[in-house]
Enzyme design. Sequence first.
Site, short mmCIF file in Angstrom:
data_model
loop_
_atom_site.label_atom_id
_atom_site.label_comp_id
_atom_site.label_asym_id
_atom_site.label_seq_id
_atom_site.Cartn_x
_atom_site.Cartn_y
_atom_site.Cartn_z
N LYS A 164 -10.46 49.62 46.47
CA LYS A 164 -9.63 50.23 47.52
C LYS A 164 -8.48 51.02 46.92
CE LYS A 164 -10.59 47.12 51.34
NZ LYS A 164 -10.05 46.11 52.27
N GLU A 172 0.59 50.93 53.14
CA GLU A 172 -0.59 50.87 52.26
C GLU A 172 -1.39 49.59 52.46
OE1 GLU A 172 -2.68 51.72 49.99
OE2 GLU A 172 -2.00 53.69 49.36
N ASP A 173 -2.72 49.70 52.31
CA ASP A 173 -3.56 48.50 52.42
C ASP A 173 -4.12 48.06 51.07
OD1 ASP A 173 -5.40 50.68 52.16
OD2 ASP A 173 -6.99 49.35 52.89
N THR A 191 -11.91 53.16 57.64
CA THR A 191 -13.02 53.72 56.88
C THR A 191 -13.32 52.89 55.64
OG1 THR A 191 -11.31 55.23 56.14
CG2 THR A 191 -12.97 56.13 57.60
N SER A 231 -3.29 60.11 50.76
CA SER A 231 -4.58 59.43 50.58
C SER A 231 -5.25 59.87 49.29
CB SER A 231 -5.50 59.79 51.76
OG SER A 231 -6.82 59.39 51.51
N ALA A 232 -5.98 58.94 48.67
CA ALA A 232 -6.76 59.28 47.47
C ALA A 232 -8.06 59.99 47.83
CB ALA A 232 -7.08 58.00 46.70
N LYS A 236 -3.95 57.00 42.49
CA LYS A 236 -3.18 55.76 42.61
C LYS A 236 -3.76 54.77 41.59
CE LYS A 236 -2.95 56.51 47.62
NZ LYS A 236 -3.40 56.06 48.95
N ASP A 240 -0.91 55.79 53.94
CA ASP A 240 -2.24 55.84 53.37
C ASP A 240 -3.21 56.06 54.54
OD1 ASP A 240 -4.38 55.23 51.50
OD2 ASP A 240 -4.54 53.32 52.54
N LEU A 241 -4.42 56.51 54.26
CA LEU A 241 -5.36 56.79 55.36
C LEU A 241 -6.40 55.68 55.52
CD1 LEU A 241 -6.44 58.76 57.51
CD2 LEU A 241 -7.75 59.88 55.70
N ASP A 242 -7.29 55.56 54.54
CA ASP A 242 -8.37 54.56 54.64
C ASP A 242 -7.80 53.16 54.68
OD1 ASP A 242 -10.44 56.44 54.43
OD2 ASP A 242 -10.47 56.35 52.26
P1 B16 Z 1 -13.34 59.62 48.57
P2 B16 Z 1 -6.98 55.94 50.67
C1 B16 Z 1 -9.16 55.96 49.13
O1 B16 Z 1 -8.49 56.36 50.29
C2 B16 Z 1 -10.04 54.76 49.40
O2 B16 Z 1 -9.23 53.62 49.69
C3 B16 Z 1 -10.87 54.45 48.17
O3 B16 Z 1 -11.70 53.34 48.44
C4 B16 Z 1 -11.69 55.68 47.82
O4 B16 Z 1 -12.43 55.46 46.63
C5 B16 Z 1 -10.76 56.87 47.60
O5 B16 Z 1 -9.98 57.07 48.78
C6 B16 Z 1 -11.52 58.15 47.33
O6 B16 Z 1 -12.23 58.49 48.49
O7 B16 Z 1 -14.54 59.12 47.85
O8 B16 Z 1 -13.55 59.79 50.06
O9 B16 Z 1 -12.74 60.87 47.94
O10 B16 Z 1 -7.01 54.48 50.92
O11 B16 Z 1 -6.10 56.38 49.50
O12 B16 Z 1 -6.72 56.75 51.93
MG MG Z 2 -6.28 52.59 51.78
#
Ligand code: B16
Ligand code: MG
Length: 230
Positions: free
Chosen positions: A46, A171-172, A18, A116-117, A147, A10-12
Amino acid sequence: MQQLEAAIFDLDGVIVDTAKFHYQAWRRLAEELGFAFSERENEQLKGVSRMESLELLLRAGGITDLTEEQKEDLASRKNEWYKEYLQTLTPADVLPGVADFVGQLRSQGIGTAIASASKNAPLILEKVNIRPLFDAVVDGNSVTRAKPDPEVFLQAARLLGADPACCCVFEDAAAGVEGAVRAGMRVVGIGDSGLLARAHLIVTSFEQLEPVYLLNHIGIAGHAGGEASE
Ligand code: B16
Ligand code: MG
């Protein structure tokens, strides 16, 4: 025993923090809408998509009467603030131990991917200059289901040519842990054990983790086969 073929990150909140910028931007939006939004409430956001996050935020604030157009407008305002905060990112923001750990896996022939989402993943990877460590990137621009749907993880495994049962996800977020479990993968939770209970192993940081330790704790063997020894 199965062998580890790929590591999917996962990224964030896993590669780079972030998650704190998402929270700042959502809190700012809540303040503008006239309610307070706590860090605890933010945990639910998240890993889930931007529009689902907005729905959760509005529910927390008791706001139920917005049109789709108004919601799109709020989500894009939040995203503009978020992208503004992302401008401060530098390679020093990669979380401790990440680059070493990913590098060690790659040197053992294990494929690596981001799952990542976020639709902002390409921007984040460029700002922290870590894209070369990953063989593939799947993000919010290429998936149709967010997710906890397993799609993002299964796409990453496919791009790496790996059997899902031989993949380990890092994953976090509870939604991400759930998605990875549904994908039939092993999962390492990064962070709070109470929130990530379905993960097969939980650590607070990559500084605590070495490939040998990982292999011995997730029920999967090293690339060269056999049990890893500590
Ligand atoms: P964006 P991840 C997710 O990233 C975030 O954890 C989540 O908080 C966020 O709403 C989602 O990406 C969408 O992000 O608004 O930048 O498209 O944890 O899956 O890397
Ligand atoms: Mg994350």
